[in-house]
Design a protein around this motif. Structure first.
Motif, short mmCIF file in Angstrom:
data_model
loop_
_atom_site.label_atom_id
_atom_site.label_comp_id
_atom_site.label_asym_id
_atom_site.label_seq_id
_atom_site.Cartn_x
_atom_site.Cartn_y
_atom_site.Cartn_z
N LEU A 194 47.97 36.18 41.47
CA LEU A 194 47.04 36.94 41.25
C LEU A 194 46.21 37.38 42.63
O LEU A 194 45.42 38.60 42.48
CB LEU A 194 45.92 36.28 40.20
CG LEU A 194 46.69 35.67 38.89
CD1 LEU A 194 45.60 35.06 38.24
CD2 LEU A 194 47.07 37.14 38.38
N ASP A 195 46.21 36.55 43.66
CA ASP A 195 45.57 37.12 45.06
C ASP A 195 46.20 38.32 45.38
O ASP A 195 45.66 39.16 45.91
CB ASP A 195 45.52 35.81 45.68
CG ASP A 195 44.86 34.84 45.69
OD1 ASP A 195 43.79 35.15 44.86
OD2 ASP A 195 44.82 33.55 46.31
N PHE A 196 47.45 38.22 45.32
CA PHE A 196 48.38 39.53 45.62
C PHE A 196 47.93 40.53 44.95
O PHE A 196 47.47 41.90 45.65
CB PHE A 196 49.85 39.29 45.57
CG PHE A 196 50.57 40.47 45.81
CD1 PHE A 196 51.08 40.76 47.04
CD2 PHE A 196 50.84 41.45 44.79
CE1 PHE A 196 52.02 41.82 47.27
CE2 PHE A 196 51.69 42.54 45.16
CZ PHE A 196 52.14 42.78 46.17
N PHE A 197 48.04 40.46 43.52
CA PHE A 197 47.52 41.94 42.74
C PHE A 197 45.98 42.31 43.12
O PHE A 197 45.72 43.42 42.83
CB PHE A 197 47.79 41.72 41.29
CG PHE A 197 49.41 41.80 41.36
CD1 PHE A 197 49.89 42.98 41.46
CD2 PHE A 197 49.91 40.57 40.83
CE1 PHE A 197 51.21 43.07 41.09
CE2 PHE A 197 51.45 40.67 40.51
CZ PHE A 197 52.12 42.01 40.71
N GLU A 198 45.13 41.28 43.35
CA GLU A 198 43.55 41.56 43.61
C GLU A 198 43.97 42.33 44.95
O GLU A 198 42.85 43.32 44.98
CB GLU A 198 42.90 40.34 43.78
CG GLU A 198 41.43 40.69 43.81
CD GLU A 198 40.79 41.50 42.97
OE1 GLU A 198 39.55 41.79 43.26
OE2 GLU A 198 41.29 41.75 41.93
N ARG A 199 44.35 41.89 45.91
CA ARG A 199 44.40 42.55 47.20
C ARG A 199 44.76 43.96 46.98
O ARG A 199 44.47 45.25 47.50
CB ARG A 199 45.16 41.92 48.36
CG ARG A 199 44.79 40.80 48.71
CD ARG A 199 45.40 39.96 49.93
NE ARG A 199 44.98 38.62 50.27
CZ ARG A 199 45.71 37.57 49.86
NH1 ARG A 199 46.66 37.65 49.05
NH2 ARG A 199 45.19 36.43 50.32
N LEU A 200 46.06 44.18 46.28
CA LEU A 200 46.63 45.42 45.79
C LEU A 200 45.29 46.42 45.22
O LEU A 200 45.42 47.52 45.54
CB LEU A 200 47.93 45.34 45.11
CG LEU A 200 48.28 46.59 44.37
CD1 LEU A 200 48.73 47.69 45.72
CD2 LEU A 200 49.72 46.41 43.55
N ARG A 201 44.79 45.68 44.35
CA ARG A 201 43.73 46.61 43.64
C ARG A 201 42.86 47.12 44.51
O ARG A 201 42.59 48.45 44.54
CB ARG A 201 43.09 45.56 42.52
CG ARG A 201 42.09 46.45 41.72
CD ARG A 201 41.42 45.52 40.81
NE ARG A 201 40.65 44.79 41.51
CZ ARG A 201 39.18 45.01 41.92
NH1 ARG A 201 38.95 46.26 41.72
NH2 ARG A 201 38.36 44.10 42.52
N VAL A 202 42.26 46.15 45.27
CA VAL A 202 41.25 46.50 46.25
C VAL A 202 41.49 47.29 47.39
O VAL A 202 41.01 48.35 47.61
CB VAL A 202 40.36 45.31 46.89
CG1 VAL A 202 39.47 45.63 47.92
CG2 VAL A 202 39.77 44.31 45.76
N TRP A 203 42.45 47.00 48.05
CA TRP A 203 42.98 48.02 49.29
C TRP A 203 43.67 49.40 48.73
O TRP A 203 43.57 50.30 49.62
CB TRP A 203 44.16 47.25 49.88
CG TRP A 203 43.37 45.76 50.54
CD1 TRP A 203 42.23 45.67 50.51
CD2 TRP A 203 44.26 44.86 50.98
NE1 TRP A 203 41.94 44.40 51.39
CE2 TRP A 203 43.01 43.91 51.70
CE3 TRP A 203 45.46 44.38 51.26
CZ2 TRP A 203 43.58 42.56 52.35
CZ3 TRP A 203 45.89 43.22 51.99
CH2 TRP A 203 44.85 42.38 52.42
N ALA A 204 44.34 49.35 47.54
CA ALA A 204 44.57 50.77 47.10
C ALA A 204 43.37 51.74 46.84
O ALA A 204 43.59 52.92 47.16
CB ALA A 204 45.50 50.53 45.82
#
Length: 444
Positions: A194-204
């Motif tokens: 979930l930390d990975f996908f949150e970074r993806l969400r924010v950084w995208a």
């Protein structure tokens, strides 16, 4: 429904891995540094003052060149890059955007070795007087990394390299007290997935991909990855799918790294086109040529992700070619339990230089050894050529008893390993496959 979401999450993992992994390394560089590279604030260079060693825990780091790496953030507006006169020394400054696209090159092959100035401008820049008399390099994303490599002929050559490094500057054009925005902070503290996908969400959101890739990103909307809401706020079904998809995507990516995306010649993966996934951004030094474009939409994202995992910040094949192998001539895994020989006759045809570097598995880190030798190549002092002009390299975990073999020894770890053959400014015979690297033969 959960199964479909999990499969979508697996695709999202592969799609987003380069952005997340790259962003994590940029944060690492700007906070703690990377190995012997000290931390550097945005719009400044971090200079390694020594050749890489096992202390530099970075995937597939090279031991041929000394690094100068700069995290760049153009939220402050245009920045002027000034490069020094480099004489006859090979160097390259490679520009990598947030999604790991190589979008520009400055250096020996691309722009020559003369002193020069280059104006780095953000995606939305509309021109201005600051561009007069300089080459403009437009960034695809607000942040990017300049990865500089200076050829270095051993310890005694380091002072000359350091002088060049100190002459390399980045200067913001507009004076402001507002600091660069940097990489958005993501709190973390959930699970690894979930930390990975949150970074993806924010950084995208902060660093939009190329126009052609936005439809793929939008397709992950069901997972909340294009939402203004955090992953932690997603429904339980979605969070469960993200966990399952993360595990599946991670496993698939690791298998893709093993299998590669190029032809195998004598069990070497000929990765001339590993970094050809950039289809949209061609600034100075790049080749906007179909021969250097991975246009297949079905495999392009997987290729990009595998390139990030196995060799983040690697160059296009026309700047530096990378050949990998995990196997000996018989197709068995390379391991420190055995002794191997690689006979090069003739040695690889290059415009600059070549080397073979040893890496452990699964991390792709340099290997600690008693000789403090991590690579061997045409610039290695003390190597002994065969009577016919060929070169026989010995790979083993223990030092060979034979003096000639010891002179040409590339130390290996006790376990499985993966050498990389690097070819700087490869000649046409390498590019078109006329020259083949022979297989590594097991001796004992």
């Amino acid at each position: 429904m959960t199964g479909q979401l999990s499969e979508l999450a697996s695709e999202a993992y592969v799609f987003g891995f380069p952005l997340v992994f790259n962003g994590e390394q940029i944060l690492r560089l700007t906070t703690s540094g990377i190995g012997t590279l000290p931390s550097a604030s945005f719009n400044s260079f971090s200079h390694a003052r020594a050749l890489a060693s096992p202390r530099d825990t970075f995937v597939s780091i090279n031991n041929d060149t000394v690094y100068s790496i700069a995290p760049v953030d153009l939220s402050v507006g245009p920045v002027l890059l000034s490069v020094p006169e480099a004489g006859d020394r090979y160097y390259v400054l490679q520009f990598v955007d947030a999604w790991t696209n190589n979008f520009a090159y400055v250096g020996t092959r691309a722009t020559g070795n003369r002193r020069g100035d280059f104006l780095l401008v953000p995606p939305e820049w509309e021109g201005g007087p600051e561009a007069e008399g300089v080459t403009v390099i437009r960034f695809p994303t607000r942040i990017a990394v300049i990865v500089g490599r200076w050829a270095c002929d051993g310890e005694e050559d380091l002072p000359a390299v350091e002088e060049l490094q100190n002459s390399l500057t980045l200067t913001p054009i507009r004076k402001s007290l507002t600091p660069p925005q940097g990489v958005p902070v993501v709190a973390g503290g959930l699970s690894e997935a979930l930390d990975f996908f949150e970074r993806l969400r924010v950084w995208a959101l902060a660093f939009p991909p190329a126009e052609r890739d936005r439809a793929a990103l939008d397709s992950y909307g069901e997972l909340g990855l294009t939402s203004a809401y955090t992953v932690a706020e997603a429904p339980a079904e979605v969070r469960e799918a993200l966990e399952v998809g993360y595990a599946a995507g991670k496993q698939a990516l690791q298998m893709a790294v093993r299998s590669g995306d190029g032809p195998y010649v004598n069990n070497w993966l000929v990765n001339l086109h590993m970094f050809d996934y950039n289809l949209d951004f061609f600034e100075v030094g790049t080749l906007d040529d179909p021969a250097w474009k991975h246009a297949d939409p079905k495999t392009r994202y997987a290729t990009r992700a595998a390139a990030a995992l196995a060799g983040l910040w690697g160059n296009h094949g026309y700047e530096a070619a990378y050949f990998f192998t995990y196997l000996d001539a018989a197709g068995d895994a390379l391991t420190g339990e055995h002794t191997y020989a690689l006979r090069l006759h003739p040695t690889p045809p290059v415009g600059a230089f070549w080397s073979i570097t040893m890496y452990d598995l699964p991390n792709f880190y340099l290997v600690e050894n008693q000789a403090a030798r991590y690579s061997i190549g045409d610039r290695t002092r003390g190597i002994v050529y065969d009577d016919d002009g060929g070169l026989t390299i010995t790979m083993s975990a223990t030092r060979p008893a034979d003096e000639k073999a010891a002179a040409n020894w590339l130390p290996a770890p006790q376990g499985e390993f993966r050498p990389i053959l690097r070819l700087y400014a490869p000649k046409q015979e390498l590019v078109d496959g006329t020259y083949e690297v022979p297989a590594i033969e097991r001796v004992v």
